[in-house]
Design an enzyme around this catalytic site. Structure first.
Site, mmCIF file in Angstrom:
data_model
loop_
_atom_site.group_PDB
_atom_site.id
_atom_site.type_symbol
_atom_site.label_atom_id
_atom_site.label_comp_id
_atom_site.label_asym_id
_atom_site.label_seq_id
_atom_site.Cartn_x
_atom_site.Cartn_y
_atom_site.Cartn_z
ATOM 1 N N TYR A 244 0.819 -1.001 -0.121
ATOM 2 C CA TYR A 244 -0.053 -0.034 -0.239
ATOM 3 C C TYR A 244 1.027 1.136 0.156
ATOM 4 O O TYR A 244 1.652 1.437 0.955
ATOM 5 C CB TYR A 244 -0.810 -0.071 1.200
ATOM 6 C CG TYR A 244 -2.060 -0.713 1.187
ATOM 7 C CD1 TYR A 244 -2.497 -1.665 2.248
ATOM 8 C CD2 TYR A 244 -3.006 -0.797 0.257
ATOM 9 C CE1 TYR A 244 -3.806 -2.243 2.207
ATOM 10 C CE2 TYR A 244 -4.248 -1.337 0.105
ATOM 11 C CZ TYR A 244 -4.491 -2.237 1.083
ATOM 12 O OH TYR A 244 -5.707 -2.905 1.151
ATOM 13 N N ASP A 272 -6.076 -0.572 -6.407
ATOM 14 C CA ASP A 272 -7.606 -0.671 -6.231
ATOM 15 C C ASP A 272 -8.162 0.014 -4.957
ATOM 16 O O ASP A 272 -9.512 -0.110 -4.718
ATOM 17 C CB ASP A 272 -8.216 -2.038 -6.449
ATOM 18 C CG ASP A 272 -7.893 -3.106 -5.594
ATOM 19 O OD1 ASP A 272 -8.244 -4.097 -5.712
ATOM 20 O OD2 ASP A 272 -7.338 -2.701 -4.706
ATOM 21 N N HIS A 363 -10.022 -6.616 -5.227
ATOM 22 C CA HIS A 363 -9.786 -6.904 -3.982
ATOM 23 C C HIS A 363 -10.673 -7.910 -2.852
ATOM 24 O O HIS A 363 -11.186 -7.420 -1.587
ATOM 25 C CB HIS A 363 -10.032 -5.382 -3.093
ATOM 26 C CG HIS A 363 -9.097 -5.098 -2.249
ATOM 27 N ND1 HIS A 363 -7.890 -4.306 -2.380
ATOM 28 C CD2 HIS A 363 -9.138 -5.306 -0.673
ATOM 29 C CE1 HIS A 363 -7.413 -3.960 -1.156
ATOM 30 N NE2 HIS A 363 -7.868 -4.785 -0.086
HETATM 31 C C1 LIG Z 1 -10.088 -11.247 2.839
HETATM 32 C C2 LIG Z 1 -8.975 -10.153 2.826
HETATM 33 C C3 LIG Z 1 -8.783 -9.698 1.531
HETATM 34 C C4 LIG Z 1 -7.697 -8.390 1.535
HETATM 35 C C5 LIG Z 1 -7.357 -7.823 2.928
HETATM 36 C C6 LIG Z 1 -7.539 -8.383 4.092
HETATM 37 C C7 LIG Z 1 -8.784 -9.653 4.044
HETATM 38 C C8 LIG Z 1 -9.196 -9.931 5.555
HETATM 39 N N1 LIG Z 1 -6.429 -6.739 2.933
HETATM 40 S S1 LIG Z 1 -7.391 -5.582 3.327
HETATM 41 O O1 LIG Z 1 -7.634 -5.473 4.673
HETATM 42 O O2 LIG Z 1 -6.332 -4.256 3.283
HETATM 43 O O3 LIG Z 1 -8.518 -5.479 2.595
HETATM 44 C C9 LIG Z 1 -5.912 -6.623 1.707
HETATM 45 C C10 LIG Z 1 -4.442 -5.689 1.884
HETATM 46 O O4 LIG Z 1 -4.166 -5.374 2.961
HETATM 47 N N2 LIG Z 1 -3.874 -5.699 0.668
HETATM 48 C C11 LIG Z 1 -4.338 -6.018 -0.536
HETATM 49 O O5 LIG Z 1 -3.641 -5.738 -1.444
HETATM 50 N N3 LIG Z 1 -5.485 -6.816 -0.594
HETATM 51 C C12 LIG Z 1 -6.125 -7.122 0.448
HETATM 52 N N4 LIG Z 1 -7.179 -8.113 0.426
HETATM 53 C C13 LIG Z 1 -7.512 -8.541 -0.952
HETATM 54 C C14 LIG Z 1 -6.878 -9.999 -1.173
HETATM 55 O O6 LIG Z 1 -5.496 -9.767 -1.613
HETATM 56 C C15 LIG Z 1 -7.380 -10.621 -2.422
HETATM 57 O O7 LIG Z 1 -7.687 -9.841 -3.441
HETATM 58 C C16 LIG Z 1 -8.801 -11.442 -2.147
HETATM 59 O O8 LIG Z 1 -8.813 -11.708 -0.806
HETATM 60 C C17 LIG Z 1 -9.085 -12.440 -3.142
HETATM 61 O O9 LIG Z 1 -10.350 -12.992 -2.802
HETATM 62 P P1 LIG Z 1 -10.577 -14.237 -1.988
HETATM 63 O O10 LIG Z 1 -10.689 -13.732 -0.484
HETATM 64 O O11 LIG Z 1 -12.023 -14.530 -2.286
HETATM 65 O O12 LIG Z 1 -9.655 -15.112 -2.222
#
Ligand SMILES: Cc1cc2c(cc1C)[n+](S(=O)(=O)[O-])c1c(=O)[nH]c(=O)nc-1n2C[C@H](O)[C@H](O)[C@H](O)COP(=O)(O)O
Length: 501
Positions: A244, A272, A363
């Site tokens: 990030y 995104d 995401h």
């Molecule tokens: C489930 C989950 C996903 C997060 C995630 C945290 C969780 C609990 N976090 S978030 O807190 O900021 O949203 C990140 C993150 O730190 N950075 C990122 O690039 N994607 C983040 N993602 C998105 C992740 O990298 C994938 O794009 C997404 O999880 C794929 O979908 P599935 O969970 O259905 O496999």
């Protein structure tokens, strides 16, 4: 206290308790006291959560959200007050969690690991045994969670065109990703706050990734410190960094250079999330005042009503643009990929900007609701790249809703190099620890071997668009199939209406 005096005489709980306000705020973390008075306005999660523990022991609330080296890294040494005689610290009356007894009872009755036959089983068990706040954070999608559901149901609109009478006695699932040989075309994608689900956090995923020779993408917002996760790596195991981008580019440069120095083999810039999505389950949980100071920035203007997501992301730079790409290419030799690209025009722009790949992703449905699934965008992108003769210029990954090996195979047939998987590994880790993640990965390998055999391919390089029928893909009217356990997890009654159940 000067330093050696502090070393000799431990601070008492009574003394620390006097510093319990905005004018003088001391907290205890892991048996040591810290003066965070001046840090209060800088805390991304806002001062409220710190003031809640002013003069007290904050360890239990602090640990799942902050990498262990956070205070070392971000709090000036003069504010480190030294060791506390914990026998003199009053034990905090823990807020009674009304669900805790029932949760413990469900844990006592949970199915044994061998009763989990697919990735959805882990989701169903995790929903019932995880702490509510942890489940809310992991399972949350944005707004009405339409894209969250679409990510998986999109795969149900793609049908196979298997071939027969091909020798499929031996199946080879291996391939390469950014030049790294992997045993199966999947990687553990970056998901924040691993310690919400498991006290050891992301290092559990490192161990499973090592055992199964798959790549782990290290999240910027991990609960474990970056170095803890890298130290857990062994042998020729490969890790990538998910970034990030911080408004403060010096911090970002330091993170990138350190990741390269520690042997990361890929930099995935998340594009995104100029602002983290509105995840209502997360917002409803008590995280409204907890934050992470993974990256310290100013401002008490963090909207703490947005749950953990917003509290931990105020450092992210919403001004990030294509103009910044040359700078990233200048500060590292690691391959650079853009994570969260959602239409072919941006893939073409990424190629001309000189990056090495993209992840077609929304995401995990946690950002823009009604964004299309990664697999649908892939079906849009690849024919256009082939038409322009650009299909071998970069590596293309997708993530989102991958729950079956058939999903992986469909992605590869449509031209992806591999897929990222998030929640299933989090749920497996949260419910069953390392054995859970190990089994989840093995289940995918077993499913993949069988499905490759049944569509008539003995290695992943044989997969191509001729094996799938995607005519139904752009139809968004199909009702979301109700036969997947995953739908049980979307629980509209989790909010204020829950009491009317
Ligand atoms: C489930 C989950 C996903 C997060 C995630 C945290 C969780 C609990 N976090 S978030 O807190 O900021 O949203 C990140 C993150 O730190 N950075 C990122 O690039 N994607 C983040 N993602 C998105 C992740 O990298 C994938 O794009 C997404 O999880 C794929 O979908 P599935 O969970 O259905 O496999």
């Amino acid at each position: 206290h000067d330093s050696n005096d502090t070393q000799a005489v431990k601070l008492t709980g009574e003394e620390i308790a006097k510093h319990n306000n905005r004018e003088s705020c001391w907290v205890i973390v892991d048996g040591r006291a810290y003066d965070v008075t001046e840090f209060l306005p800088e805390h991304p999660g806002g001062p409220k959560i710190i003031l809640k523990y002013a003069g007290k022991d904050a360890t239990e609330e602090y640990a799942p959200i902050h990498p262990p080296d956070t205070l070392e890294k971000y709090l000036d040494k003069s504010k480190h007050l030294g060791e506390v005689d914990m026998k003199t610290v009053e034990k905090e009356e823990k807020e009674e969690d009304p669900d805790e007894a029932e949760r413990q009872e469900r844990i006592a009755r949970m199915p044994i690991l061998e009763q989990c036959y697919n990735l959805m089983d882990f989701e169903a068990v995790a929903k019932r045994v995880m702490k509510k706040t942890a489940w809310a954070y992991y399972s949350s999608g944005a707004d009405d969670e339409i894209t969250l559901r679409e990510n998986h149901s999109a795969f149900h609109k793609i049908w196979f065109r298997p071939r027969v009478l091909v020798n499929v006695e031996s199946i080879d699932l291996s391939t390469t990703m950014l030049g790294t040989k992997v045993s199966i075309p999947l990687y553990v994608t970056a998901t924040a706050l691993g310690k919400l689900g498991n006290p050891e956090g992301e290092v559990v995923l490192t161990r499973a990734a090592r055992k199964h020779s798959v790549v782990q993408m290290i999240p910027t917002l991990a609960s474990c410190s970056f170095d803890e996760i890298v130290d857990e790596r062994q042998g020729d195991q490969v890790q990538w960094l998910q970034l990030y981008v911080n408004k403060n580019r010096d911090i970002t440069k330091r993170i990138i250079e350190h990741a390269e120095a520690r042997g990361c083999k890929g930099l995935f810039i998340t594009v995104d999330a100029p602002q983290l999505g509105r995840r209502e389950k997360d917002m409803r949980s008590k995280f409204s005042d907890v934050g992470s100071n993974v990256q310290n920035t100013g401002g008490d203007n963090v909207d703490r009503s947005q749950g953990a997501a917003r509290a931990i992301s105020s450092f992210i730079d919403p001004s990030l643009s294509w103009e910044d790409i040359p700078w990233f290419l200048s500060v590292t030799k690691m391959p650079i990929l853009l994570k969260g690209v959602q239409r072919v025009e941006d893939v073409i722009r990424a190629i001309s900007a000189g990056v090495h790949g993209v992840v077609l992703s929304n995401h995990g449905g946690r950002q823009l609701d009604f964004a299309r699934s990664g697999i649908e965008v892939l079906a849009e992108v690849m024919p256009e790249l082939r038409r322009l003769g650009l299909d071998n210029k970069i590596e293309i990954y997708i993530d989102g809703g991958i729950r079956r090996a058939t999903d992986i195979i469909k992605a590869l047939c449509l031209g992806a190099k591999g897929v990222g998987i998030g929640r299933p590994f989090l749920y497996a880790m949260s419910a069953y620890g390392l054995p859970g993640v190990d089994r989840a990965m093995q289940l995918l390998k077993d499913e993949m071997e069988m499905n490759m055999r049944l569509i008539g391919c003995s290695s992943v390089d044989q997969l191509g668009p001729e094996f799938v029928d995607t005519r139904g893909l752009s139809m968004h009217t199909t009702g979301v199939p109700s036969d997947t356990l995953g739908l049980d997890v979307y629980d509209p009654l989790v909010g204020p209406a829950a009491s009317l159940r």
